[in-house]
Design an enzyme around this catalytic site. Structure first.
Site, PDB file in Angstrom:
ATOM      1  N   GLY A 226     -11.620  22.070  -4.893  1.00  0.00           N
ATOM      2  CA  GLY A 226     -10.392  21.431  -4.447  1.00  0.00           C
ATOM      3  C   GLY A 226      -9.177  22.308  -4.276  1.00  0.00           C
ATOM      4  O   GLY A 226      -8.060  21.868  -4.529  1.00  0.00           O
ATOM      5  N   GLU A 270     -11.342  16.501 -10.602  1.00  0.00           N
ATOM      6  CA  GLU A 270     -11.064  15.372  -9.711  1.00  0.00           C
ATOM      7  C   GLU A 270     -11.399  15.713  -8.264  1.00  0.00           C
ATOM      8  O   GLU A 270     -11.775  14.840  -7.481  1.00  0.00           O
ATOM      9  CB  GLU A 270      -9.599  14.942  -9.852  1.00  0.00           C
ATOM     10  CG  GLU A 270      -8.584  15.642  -8.977  1.00  0.00           C
ATOM     11  CD  GLU A 270      -8.432  17.123  -9.283  1.00  0.00           C
ATOM     12  OE1 GLU A 270      -8.071  17.885  -8.368  1.00  0.00           O
ATOM     13  OE2 GLU A 270      -8.645  17.522 -10.435  1.00  0.00           O
ATOM     14  N   ASP A 271     -11.265  16.980  -7.887  1.00  0.00           N
ATOM     15  CA  ASP A 271     -11.552  17.381  -6.514  1.00  0.00           C
ATOM     16  C   ASP A 271     -13.010  17.128  -6.156  1.00  0.00           C
ATOM     17  O   ASP A 271     -13.328  16.534  -5.125  1.00  0.00           O
ATOM     18  CB  ASP A 271     -11.193  18.854  -6.304  1.00  0.00           C
ATOM     19  CG  ASP A 271     -11.722  19.753  -7.428  1.00  0.00           C
ATOM     20  OD1 ASP A 271     -12.476  19.263  -8.295  1.00  0.00           O
ATOM     21  OD2 ASP A 271     -11.381  20.943  -7.438  1.00  0.00           O
ATOM     22  N   ASN A 272     -13.905  17.557  -7.032  1.00  0.00           N
ATOM     23  CA  ASN A 272     -15.330  17.364  -6.782  1.00  0.00           C
ATOM     24  C   ASN A 272     -15.703  15.886  -6.797  1.00  0.00           C
ATOM     25  O   ASN A 272     -16.522  15.434  -5.994  1.00  0.00           O
ATOM     26  CB  ASN A 272     -16.146  18.133  -7.827  1.00  0.00           C
ATOM     27  CG  ASN A 272     -17.622  18.169  -7.496  1.00  0.00           C
ATOM     28  OD1 ASN A 272     -18.356  17.241  -7.807  1.00  0.00           O
ATOM     29  ND2 ASN A 272     -18.064  19.239  -6.862  1.00  0.00           N
TER      30      ASN A 272
END
Length: 455
Positions: A226, A270-272
């Protein structure tokens, strides 16, 4: 009877070494695929028609940049978003604290570029344990546009990056799947000759980039970092991180409960998880544009590098357990041992031939990946430092993994967390284990500086 046992034993050895030889060949094929993808995708970066389009004909984009403290090259990093060749965008820069040191830099840039639609949001909204998500919630809700470009504060982007990313977001895969997220492979560059910085630089620009590109080319599963991601808020508002497909055929159907960015505050990665949710819950796919996220690596010592790797191995272990456990068998040293043993048994290839050839070709492939991403060969001024960092990274990989895989606690942004199922986490108090005591060395008072490390 003894002859039968011997035959069975030989058959077993042949099977094991055959599997080893196939595994060795498969990993080399993946590495070569990553190398060829880098050459094909990043050697040329065409100018997008959107760069010179009228504001009314280009989709609006809100650029969200969460900030905390003075990152290395912060001014240049943020300025790169003020100078995007795109006719219709706004910039929202956010900090959690009104005393944050990034604010003077932000205000200076806003004064320098008065014609750019930019504003700053001060104050976080706590929706979970992830401080980045908490920092982003208010700008996420205030954004004027549906398309969001979330860019970490230690990333610099070329002027045409946004336009090319929007082009990619509006496309479809060959099979007709809609693109739900566009991401950029990180390309690290260090401004200092610190050992941790060089190892990090070597890791991100060779092995990580090569595998990242190969996995996304095959595209059998979501794989996203991210640093720089572009997606639609309307899509994110339909998912909640459960990774369960939405059953309704209604194009506007959404998951039950809390959806949107707030639903991902419980995850450290959180990006993944956002990328996986768009992939699994909506059935969308991802795309890599032909730009890189130029990731400025600050002053990292070896301990900084090691503990960052420990942190993300422990997070990944709870998200993709099987892939994490198999990871050591994909790394160069263990892979070389497997390959040399198998090829010696099956074909009589001496290890003294295969081992040096293995590492020589591996280095050449990795340097080719670097050259493709950078747009130029490795500079002579840092060549030997980079190669030393590359060697150090290969040697450290297995020890770091063995230490990381047996723990569940991480330190991020000066706080301690326990990683839970699916990558969720909860903040915990001070741990008194032997290894945590080692971690709390005299440099702990200066840990706040590490907020500028890779997020």
């Amino acid at each position: 009877m003894s002859l039968q046992i011997l035959e069975n034993s030989n058959a077993l050895l042949i099977t094991l070494h055959s599997v080893g030889a196939v595994w060795y060949g498969l990993l080399w094929a993946i590495g070569i695929l990553g190398c060829l993808t880098a050459r094909k995708r990043y050697k040329l970066r065409p100018r997008s028609p959107l760069s010179s389009a009228s504001p009314s004909s280009a989709p609006g984009v809100s650029i969200l940049r969460p900030l905390k403290g003075l990152d290395t090259n912060l001014y240049e990093n943020l300025e790169s978003t003020f100078t995007q060749e795109y006719p219709n965008y706004e910039i929202i820069l956010s900090v959690a604290d009104e005393d944050d040191q990034a604010l003077p830099v932000v205000r200076e840039l806003m004064s320098k570029y008065p014609d750019v639609d930019a504003k700053v949001v001060i104050g976080e909204e706590v929706v979970g344990i992830n401080p980045k998500v908490n920092n982003l919630i208010r700008p996420y809700r205030q954004a004027a546009n549906d398309i969001l470009w979330v860019v970490d504060s230690n990333v610099t982007a070329q002027p045409g990056t946004l336009a090319r990313a929007v082009d990619a977001l509006q496309s479809h895969t060959r099979s007709g799947k809609q693109i739900g997220l566009v991401h950029h492979v990180p390309f690290a560059y260090s401004t200092e000759s610190k050992i941790g910085s060089r190892v990090e630089e070597a890791f991100l620009n060779t092995n990580h980039a090569k595998m990242y590109l190969a996995i996304n080319t095959v595209a059998i599963e979501s794989c996203v970092v991210g640093k720089s991601n572009l997606y639609r808020r309307s899509d994110l508002e339909r998912v909640n991180g459960s990774l369960k497909p939405i059953q309704s055929n209604d194009s506007n159907a959404k998951q039950e409960g809390v959806c949107g960015l707030a639903a991902f505050g419980r995850f450290l990665a959180e990006d993944n998880m956002i990328a996986s949710a768009l992939w699994h819950e909506l059935g969308y796919r991802h795309d890599l544009s032909c730009d890189v996220a130029r990731n400025v690596v600050g002053s990292l010592n070896l301990s900084d590098y090691v503990w960052r790797r420990v942190r993300w191995i422990r997070v990944r272990k709870h998200m993709v357990f099987t892939a994490t456990i198999l990871e050591p068998f994909t790394e160069s040293i263990l892979l070389c041992i497997i390959g040399s043993a198998s090829f010696r048994y099956l074909f009589g290839v001496p290890p003294w031939i295969l081992i040096p050839l293995h590492f020589l070709v591996l280095l050449l492939v990795d340097l080719d990946v670097y050259s493709s991403l950078a747009g130029h060969p490795l500079s002579e001024s840092i060549r030997w430092e980079f190669i030393a960092g590359w060697i150090g990274r290969e040697i450290l990989t297995l020890p770091i993994f063995l230490f990381a895989v047996f723990g569940n606690e991480v330190i991020w942004r000066g706080r301690r967390y326990r990683v839970l199922r699916n990558g969720a986490a909860k903040q915990i108090g001070r741990n008194t284990t032997f290894f945590s005591w080692i971690r709390q060395n005299p440099r702990r008072d200066n840990y706040e500086r590490l907020d500028t490390e890779l997020q």
